[in-house]
Design a protein around this motif. Sequence first.
Motif, PDB file in Angstrom:
ATOM      1  N   ASN A  31      26.946  -9.640   2.301  1.00 27.31           N
ATOM      2  CA  ASN A  31      27.464 -10.666   1.393  1.00 27.31           C
ATOM      3  C   ASN A  31      27.585 -12.061   2.004  1.00 27.31           C
ATOM      4  N   TYR A  34      24.496 -14.754   2.385  1.00 25.25           N
ATOM      5  CA  TYR A  34      23.992 -15.633   1.329  1.00 25.25           C
ATOM      6  C   TYR A  34      24.697 -16.986   1.376  1.00 25.25           C
ATOM      7  N   ALA A  35      26.013 -16.925   1.520  1.00 25.34           N
ATOM      8  CA  ALA A  35      26.784 -18.165   1.609  1.00 25.34           C
ATOM      9  C   ALA A  35      26.388 -18.939   2.859  1.00 25.34           C
ATOM     10  N   LEU A  38      23.141 -20.825   2.365  1.00 26.61           N
ATOM     11  CA  LEU A  38      23.388 -22.039   1.560  1.00 26.61           C
ATOM     12  C   LEU A  38      24.051 -23.128   2.390  1.00 26.61           C
ATOM     13  N   GLY A  42      21.104 -25.320   2.785  1.00 29.69           N
ATOM     14  CA  GLY A  42      21.315 -25.881   1.455  1.00 29.69           C
ATOM     15  C   GLY A  42      21.267 -27.391   1.353  1.00 29.69           C
ATOM     16  N   PRO A  43      22.023 -28.108   2.196  1.00 31.62           N
ATOM     17  CA  PRO A  43      22.104 -29.567   2.003  1.00 31.62           C
ATOM     18  C   PRO A  43      20.747 -30.265   2.034  1.00 31.62           C
ATOM     19  N   ARG A  44      19.909 -29.912   3.001  1.00 29.63           N
ATOM     20  CA  ARG A  44      18.606 -30.579   3.077  1.00 29.63           C
ATOM     21  C   ARG A  44      17.677 -30.138   1.955  1.00 29.63           C
ATOM     22  N   LEU A  46      18.664 -29.214  -1.040  1.00 29.57           N
ATOM     23  CA  LEU A  46      19.145 -29.876  -2.257  1.00 29.57           C
ATOM     24  C   LEU A  46      18.679 -31.336  -2.263  1.00 29.57           C
ATOM     25  N   ARG A  60      19.770 -29.704  -9.583  1.00 30.66           N
ATOM     26  CA  ARG A  60      20.677 -28.578  -9.337  1.00 30.66           C
ATOM     27  C   ARG A  60      20.105 -27.275  -9.884  1.00 30.66           C
ATOM     28  N   PHE A  63      17.218 -26.176  -7.704  1.00 28.09           N
ATOM     29  CA  PHE A  63      17.763 -25.686  -6.436  1.00 28.09           C
ATOM     30  C   PHE A  63      18.324 -24.280  -6.615  1.00 28.09           C
ATOM     31  N   GLN A  64      19.055 -24.086  -7.691  1.00 30.34           N
ATOM     32  CA  GLN A  64      19.623 -22.758  -7.957  1.00 30.34           C
ATOM     33  C   GLN A  64      18.518 -21.715  -8.162  1.00 30.34           C
ATOM     34  N   MET A  67      17.011 -20.884  -4.763  1.00 35.86           N
ATOM     35  CA  MET A  67      17.842 -20.063  -3.884  1.00 35.86           C
ATOM     36  C   MET A  67      17.890 -18.615  -4.351  1.00 35.86           C
ATOM     37  N   LEU A  68      17.970 -18.424  -5.664  1.00 41.05           N
ATOM     38  CA  LEU A  68      17.991 -17.053  -6.193  1.00 41.05           C
ATOM     39  C   LEU A  68      16.665 -16.355  -5.903  1.00 41.05           C
ATOM     40  N   PHE A  71      16.662 -15.363  -2.238  1.00 42.93           N
ATOM     41  CA  PHE A  71      17.471 -14.166  -1.992  1.00 42.93           C
ATOM     42  C   PHE A  71      16.699 -12.913  -2.410  1.00 42.93           C
TER      43      PHE A  71
ATOM     44  N   VAL B  64      24.022 -35.218   2.969  1.00 43.86           N
ATOM     45  CA  VAL B  64      23.778 -33.980   3.695  1.00 43.86           C
ATOM     46  C   VAL B  64      25.074 -33.467   4.307  1.00 43.86           C
ATOM     47  N   GLY B  67      27.273 -31.577   2.046  1.00 45.17           N
ATOM     48  CA  GLY B  67      26.863 -30.212   1.769  1.00 45.17           C
ATOM     49  C   GLY B  67      26.554 -29.990   0.303  1.00 45.17           C
ATOM     50  N   VAL B  68      26.303 -28.733  -0.041  1.00 47.80           N
ATOM     51  CA  VAL B  68      26.026 -28.386  -1.429  1.00 47.80           C
ATOM     52  C   VAL B  68      27.369 -28.337  -2.160  1.00 47.80           C
ATOM     53  N   LEU B  72      28.337 -25.535  -7.284  1.00 47.59           N
ATOM     54  CA  LEU B  72      26.947 -25.078  -7.298  1.00 47.59           C
ATOM     55  C   LEU B  72      26.788 -23.834  -6.415  1.00 47.59           C
ATOM     56  N   ILE B  76      25.587 -20.157  -7.772  1.00 45.49           N
ATOM     57  CA  ILE B  76      24.436 -19.438  -7.214  1.00 45.49           C
ATOM     58  C   ILE B  76      24.858 -18.045  -6.739  1.00 45.49           C
ATOM     59  N   LEU B  77      25.981 -17.974  -6.041  1.00 47.01           N
ATOM     60  CA  LEU B  77      26.436 -16.672  -5.537  1.00 47.01           C
ATOM     61  C   LEU B  77      26.799 -15.738  -6.693  1.00 47.01           C
ATOM     62  N   ARG B  80      23.584 -14.467  -8.362  1.00 49.02           N
ATOM     63  CA  ARG B  80      22.904 -13.453  -7.551  1.00 49.02           C
ATOM     64  C   ARG B  80      23.437 -12.059  -7.882  1.00 49.02           C
TER      65      ARG B  80
END
Lengths: 213, 82
Positions: A31, A34-35, A38, A42-44, A46, A60, A63-64, A67-68, A71, B64, B67-68, B72, B76-77, B80
């Motif tokens: 678990n 995944y976080a 991100l 994630g930041p770059r 996004l 957004r 990006f979502q 990421m999905l 995963f 940057v 962060g995200v 958001l 995303i989490l 998933r």
Amino acid sequence: MLLTMESTQATAPPREANESALVARLRAGENGAYAELLAVYGPRLLATARRMMPVEEDAREAFQDAMLSAFKNISRFDENSKVSTWLHRIVVNACLMKLRSKRRRPETSIEPMLPAFLADGHQATPSVEWRNETALSLERRETRDLVRACIDRLPENYRIVLVLRDIEGVDTDEAATVLGMTANAVKTRLHRARQALRELLDPLIRSQQGADS
Amino acid sequence: MNHVTCHELIDFLMEYLDGELPPERRAIFERHLSICPSCVAYLQNYKATVEMGKKAMACDGDAVAEGVPQDLVAAILAARKG
Ligand SMILES: [Zn+2]
């Protein structure tokens, strides 16, 4: 085929050493992994989505989606490549897919934005060098915003090639693959996009040069 | 052809800058640039345009560092787990 990163800002991962450990944890379905992905990448990524998609909401969403998809497809990640490169391509593809489905504005022609020539082949308006100080003043927020606004004025099919090639550092062949175009078409579009951007910037820079001197 | 117009030179400027022109053609371009200030200026503008585009769109350090956005990340989490 791998993405070639020419520009440093594209997606340099901050913590490369932990890459394979993180991939292993993602594959194990842990678990927290995944976080962590991100948080690390994630930041770059996004930022890439925001450069490709002028509307924040679209960035957004893309990006979502990306990421999905990452995963879900982590089992397909090739250990010989870099996580950052792999993720960057997924984000680029997600953005392109969204752009294709949107097509908000009708495609404008680039022709009026290209330099004009006389019948004998001379430039209709002779070019004047931009002084260095002008480019340097780009450190100023308003100048950056001005350049971004000019990029946004490019016809979509040209803007996206400019962003991919010159800003995201995607090479010609890779750009041709993701855009479904020939390498030559990518080159032609990039050259025209740069020319059009130069035409848009020229009056702004010339007036600034006039005001400074 | 031992001569090139401004129009032709500007059409093939990217190939010239990328070193993709055959040597004879490249020499013709260089001869034109040695006598045409307007094309020299165009070339300088063109290179500056590419640089300005890169700088203007470069990662905003603050963005940057921020962060995200948390909402958001949460979305995303949650998606998933679907
Ligand atoms: Zn000329």
